[in-house]
Design a protein around this motif. Structure first.
Motif, mmCIF file in Angstrom:
data_model
loop_
_atom_site.group_PDB
_atom_site.id
_atom_site.type_symbol
_atom_site.label_atom_id
_atom_site.label_comp_id
_atom_site.label_asym_id
_atom_site.label_seq_id
_atom_site.Cartn_x
_atom_site.Cartn_y
_atom_site.Cartn_z
ATOM 1 N N ASP A 329 0.768 -1.388 0.000
ATOM 2 C CA ASP A 329 0.164 0.056 -0.134
ATOM 3 C C ASP A 329 0.874 1.185 -0.165
ATOM 4 O O ASP A 329 0.658 2.212 -0.648
ATOM 5 N N ALA A 330 2.025 1.290 0.792
ATOM 6 C CA ALA A 330 2.804 2.413 0.720
ATOM 7 C C ALA A 330 3.493 2.664 -0.579
ATOM 8 O O ALA A 330 3.492 3.858 -0.947
ATOM 9 N N ARG A 331 3.943 1.801 -1.609
ATOM 10 C CA ARG A 331 4.297 2.195 -2.628
ATOM 11 C C ARG A 331 3.327 2.319 -3.598
ATOM 12 O O ARG A 331 3.555 3.300 -4.337
ATOM 13 N N ILE A 332 2.034 1.839 -3.551
ATOM 14 C CA ILE A 332 0.821 2.274 -4.478
ATOM 15 C C ILE A 332 0.571 3.857 -4.044
ATOM 16 O O ILE A 332 0.317 4.726 -5.166
ATOM 17 N N ALA A 333 0.715 4.292 -2.892
ATOM 18 C CA ALA A 333 0.322 5.800 -2.428
ATOM 19 C C ALA A 333 1.469 6.553 -3.151
ATOM 20 O O ALA A 333 1.123 7.551 -3.526
ATOM 21 N N VAL A 334 2.558 6.163 -3.119
ATOM 22 C CA VAL A 334 3.846 6.822 -3.717
ATOM 23 C C VAL A 334 3.406 6.953 -5.189
ATOM 24 O O VAL A 334 3.731 8.082 -5.948
ATOM 25 N N ALA A 335 3.171 6.081 -5.791
ATOM 26 C CA ALA A 335 2.988 5.852 -7.266
ATOM 27 C C ALA A 335 1.719 6.932 -7.753
ATOM 28 O O ALA A 335 1.874 7.330 -8.730
ATOM 29 N N SER A 336 0.728 6.755 -6.947
ATOM 30 C CA SER A 336 -0.363 7.737 -7.427
ATOM 31 C C SER A 336 -1.425 7.914 -6.234
ATOM 32 O O SER A 336 -1.859 6.952 -5.905
ATOM 33 N N PRO A 337 -1.880 9.051 -5.952
ATOM 34 C CA PRO A 337 -3.026 9.350 -4.898
ATOM 35 C C PRO A 337 -4.254 8.930 -5.426
ATOM 36 O O PRO A 337 -5.323 8.780 -4.749
ATOM 37 N N ARG A 338 -4.174 8.611 -6.908
ATOM 38 C CA ARG A 338 -5.845 8.457 -7.650
ATOM 39 C C ARG A 338 -6.140 7.002 -7.294
ATOM 40 O O ARG A 338 -7.407 6.576 -7.566
ATOM 41 N N ILE A 339 -5.269 6.049 -6.896
ATOM 42 C CA ILE A 339 -5.758 4.713 -6.682
ATOM 43 C C ILE A 339 -6.559 4.308 -5.630
ATOM 44 O O ILE A 339 -6.359 4.774 -4.480
ATOM 45 N N PHE A 340 -7.580 3.869 -5.761
ATOM 46 C CA PHE A 340 -8.587 3.392 -4.686
ATOM 47 C C PHE A 340 -8.444 1.911 -4.494
ATOM 48 O O PHE A 340 -7.754 1.787 -3.351
ATOM 49 N N LEU A 341 -8.803 1.029 -4.992
ATOM 50 C CA LEU A 341 -8.643 -0.320 -4.644
ATOM 51 C C LEU A 341 -7.675 -1.157 -5.303
ATOM 52 O O LEU A 341 -7.212 -0.649 -6.529
ATOM 53 N N HIS A 342 -7.160 -2.143 -4.813
ATOM 54 C CA HIS A 342 -6.029 -2.805 -5.494
ATOM 55 C C HIS A 342 -6.014 -4.247 -4.893
ATOM 56 O O HIS A 342 -6.469 -4.590 -3.813
ATOM 57 N N GLN A 343 -5.429 -5.232 -5.675
ATOM 58 C CA GLN A 343 -5.397 -6.674 -5.521
ATOM 59 C C GLN A 343 -4.075 -7.327 -6.245
ATOM 60 O O GLN A 343 -4.043 -7.148 -7.578
ATOM 61 N N LEU A 344 -3.260 -7.777 -5.717
ATOM 62 C CA LEU A 344 -2.148 -8.224 -5.955
ATOM 63 C C LEU A 344 -2.226 -9.802 -6.354
ATOM 64 O O LEU A 344 -2.382 -10.477 -5.344
ATOM 65 N N ARG A 345 -1.815 -10.308 -7.536
ATOM 66 C CA ARG A 345 -2.031 -11.885 -7.702
ATOM 67 C C ARG A 345 -0.736 -12.191 -8.122
ATOM 68 O O ARG A 345 -0.287 -11.925 -9.187
ATOM 69 N N PRO A 346 0.166 -12.954 -7.254
ATOM 70 C CA PRO A 346 1.425 -13.445 -7.777
ATOM 71 C C PRO A 346 1.078 -14.714 -8.430
ATOM 72 O O PRO A 346 0.320 -15.445 -8.046
ATOM 73 N N VAL A 347 1.820 -14.976 -9.449
ATOM 74 C CA VAL A 347 1.768 -16.228 -10.437
ATOM 75 C C VAL A 347 3.092 -16.807 -10.681
ATOM 76 O O VAL A 347 4.297 -16.149 -10.760
ATOM 77 N N GLY A 348 3.331 -18.189 -9.961
ATOM 78 C CA GLY A 348 4.511 -18.652 -10.116
ATOM 79 C C GLY A 348 5.177 -18.477 -8.991
ATOM 80 O O GLY A 348 4.428 -17.898 -8.077
ATOM 81 N N ARG A 349 6.467 -19.102 -8.751
ATOM 82 C CA ARG A 349 7.290 -18.980 -7.512
ATOM 83 C C ARG A 349 8.190 -17.718 -7.737
ATOM 84 O O ARG A 349 8.808 -17.713 -8.825
ATOM 85 N N SER A 350 8.340 -16.849 -6.693
ATOM 86 C CA SER A 350 9.421 -15.747 -6.699
ATOM 87 C C SER A 350 10.902 -16.193 -6.364
ATOM 88 O O SER A 350 11.875 -15.284 -6.500
ATOM 89 N N GLY A 351 11.156 -17.483 -6.028
ATOM 90 C CA GLY A 351 12.463 -17.613 -5.149
ATOM 91 C C GLY A 351 12.693 -17.403 -3.830
ATOM 92 O O GLY A 351 13.710 -17.150 -3.415
ATOM 93 N N GLY A 352 11.661 -16.907 -3.255
ATOM 94 C CA GLY A 352 11.526 -16.517 -2.061
ATOM 95 C C GLY A 352 11.472 -17.668 -0.762
ATOM 96 O O GLY A 352 11.757 -18.699 -1.180
ATOM 97 N N THR A 353 11.126 -17.193 0.271
ATOM 98 C CA THR A 353 10.759 -18.130 1.292
ATOM 99 C C THR A 353 9.307 -18.857 1.324
ATOM 100 O O THR A 353 8.843 -18.789 0.108
#
Length: 430
Positions: A329-353
Motif C-alpha cells: 500500500d505504501a508503494r501504491i500511495a507513492v505511485a499515485s494518490p488516485r488509486i482506490f482499490l487494489h489486489q495483487l495476484r502472484p503467479v509462479g514462485r518468486s524464489g523467496g521463502t
C-alpha cells in the motif's frame, strides 16, 4: 522457555483447564487460535464461568471470521461495544463528541448489520430488521458490495444520517466506518451531487480492516473533523488508536500487555502477541492475534508501533523477505494518490521463502521456491480513469522492486468483494 506472566495474570488463570499444563511447567507458550478451539468450551470452564453463563452474565459468540476462520468465544454481553465506548469517551480527539451525547452511525460490512438485526430479532420489543444496536449506535449498510449501492440506497442512508443529526441539538454525530465503505459513499455522493444531503460528522473512526493510505487521505480531505484509525478485534476489544495529527498510535491497554515477535529475521515485521485480562471469562495469555506490525525503528518495542500492517497469514514471500499489506500500500500511495482499490495476484514462485505467513507461524520451517514468477496488480481509481504514463511506469517499477516479480498492471472500474464484505489485497494463483 518463556517468562512467567505477572502474578496477577497467573492468579486469574489458575483454575482454567487450558492453562493447567503451563502453570505446572512454569512456561506459557504462545497461545494459538487452534488451542483456544480445542476442547471448547470445557477447556475454559470453571465453576464461576458456568454460573455466569447460567445467569446471563456471559454468553457464547463467534468472532466475525472476516480475516480468519470463525472462532467461538465466551464473553460478557456487549463486550466489544463497551470497549469501543470507553475508548471513544477517553480519546482526546473524540471525547468531545462522546460527552456531547452524539449518536454513533456505523457504515461497515453488511455482515455486521445483519448480526445486529439477528440479535434484535431475539428481542420481542424490536421491530423486524431493527438496526439500532443500542440507543446510541445505528448500522446503515444493507448491501454486500458498496459498489452496488444505487441512488435510492444512498439516499436512504443519507436520510437516516440526517434524522440522527437533526435529533441532536447541535446536529452532532459520530461516524464509525470501514474506510472502504465510506470512500464508496464519498464517490457516490460526488457522482450524484448529494453533498447538501450529507450533514458533516463531528468525528470519524475507521476500523474493521486495514485502511489504505489513499483512502485515509481522501477522508481527511473531504471531512473537516478528526479522522482516527482504530485497531482491535472481537476477542480482545480495542488496543490502539491513531493521533489524527501525527499518525502515531496511542495504546489503550487497560488489563493488557503486548509483545512483538519478529516473523522473520531482519524483516522488520512483527507478530502481535497479547496478554489480556479484559474479558474475565476468557483471559488470554500470550495470544497470537494474527496481526502484524512495524515499528518506527524496526525494533520489538511495542511503544514504537508505527503501523498495523496486515494479517500474518497474508504475508507475501519475496526474495527480500516477507512483505505485508501495508508495504504494498505504501508503494501504491507513492505511485499515485488516485488509486482506490487494489489486489495483487502472484503467479509462479518468486524464489523467496515459504508461502505467505507459513514461515512466521511455523517459526522458520520454510521451504525455498524456484523460478522467477510474476505478479498482476489489479486496481481501480477514485475517478475510474486509467493512470497516466508516468504513474503507470512508477507503479509498475515500485511493485516489481518490492515483490521481486515482473509486474503487469490491470486497470478496472471495480474489483470483486469477498463474502465477508471486505476486499482481499492478495489473491493466490499458486
Amino acid at each position: 522457555m518463556s517468562p512467567l506472566p505477572s502474578p496477577e495474570v497467573v492468579d486469574r488463570v489458575r483454575d482454567i483447564p487450558l492453562y493447567r499444563a503451563s502453570l505446572a511447567r512454569g512456561d506459557f507458550p504462545i497461545l494459538e487460535k487452534t488451542e483456544i478451539a480445542r476442547g471448547f468450551p470445557d477447556n475454559w470452564m470453571t465453576p464461576g464461568l458456568a454460573e455466569a453463563l447460567a445467569k446471563g452474565d456471559a454468553e457464547y459468540v463467534l468472532s466475525t471470521g472476516t480475516n480468519h476462520a470463525r472462532m467461538q468465544l465466551i464473553r460478557p454481553p456487549y463486550f466489544l461495544l463497551r470497549s469501543y465506548y470507553r475508548l471513544w469517551s477517553e480519546h482526546p480527539d473524540l471525547r468531545a463528541t462522546w460527552h456531547a451525547g452524539a449518536a454513533r452511525l456505523s457504515l461497515t460490512t453488511v455482515l455486521a448489520t445483519e448480526h445486529v438485526a439477528r440479535v434484535n430479532a431475539r428481542n420481542p420489543s424490536a421491530t423486524p430488521g431493527e438496526r439500532w444496536l443500542d440507543d446510541r449506535t445505528l448500522y446503515l449498510n444493507r448491501v454486500l458490495d458498496p459498489a452496488d449501492w444505487d441512488r435510492a440506497e444512498v439516499l436512504r442512508m443519507l436520510a437516516e444520517i440526517r434524522r440522527v443529526s437533526a435529533a441532536h441539538p447541535d446536529g452532532t454525530y459520530h461516524l464509525d466506518c470501514s474506510g472502504y465503505h465510506l470512500a464508496h459513499l464519498v464517490r457516490k455522493v460526488d457522482a450524484w451531487g448529494l453533498w447538501d444531503e450529507f450533514p458533516p460528522p463531528a468525528s470519524i473512526v475507521h476500523a474493521y480492516e486495514y485502511t489504505p493510505l489513499n483512502v485515509r487521505t481522501l477522508l481527511r480531505e473531504r471531512f473537516g473533523c478528526p479522522v482516527v484509525d482504530l485497531f482491535g478485534s472481537t476477542e480482545l476489544g480495542y488496543l490502539y488508536s491513531s493521533d489524527p495529527t501525527t499518525g502515531r498510535y496511542r495504546p489503550h491497554l487497560d488489563d493488557m500487555s503486548v509483545e512483538l515477535i519478529p516473523v522473520a529475521p531482519g524483516s522488520g515485521i512483527h507478530s502481535l502477541i497479547v496478554t489480556s485480562l479484559r474479558n474475565p471469562y476468557m483471559p488470554l495469555v500470550r495470544y497470537r492475534s494474527g496481526d502484524c506490525v512495524r515499528t518506527l525503528d524496526g525494533s520489538a518495542d511495542p511503544e514504537r508501533i508505527s503501523v498495523f500492517c496486515g494479517r500474518e497469514k497474508e504475508l507475501l514471500d519475496t526474495p527480500h523477505g516477507p512483505v505485508a499489506q501495508a508495504d504494498l500500500d505504501a508503494r501504491i500511495a507513492v505511485a499515485s494518490p488516485r488509486i482506490f482499490l487494489h489486489q495483487l495476484r502472484p503467479v509462479g514462485r518468486s524464489g523467496g521463502t515459504a508461502h505467505a505467513g507459513e514461515a512466521a507461524v511455523a517459526e522458520g520451517n520454510g521451504r525455498r521456491g524456484s523460478g522467477t514468477g510474476h505478479a498482476v496488480l489489479s486496481f481501480t481509481t477514485f475517478d475510474d480513469a486509467p493512470l497516466d504514463a508516468g504513474e503507470t511506469a512508477r507503479l509498475r517499477d515500485l511493485v516489481s522492486e518490492l515483490t521481486g516479480r515482473a509486474c503487469t498492471l490491470a486497470h478496472h472500474t471495480r474489483l470483486p468483494i469477498g463474502r465477508s464484505g471486505k476486499y482481499a489485497w492478495l489473491a493466490r494463483a499458486d
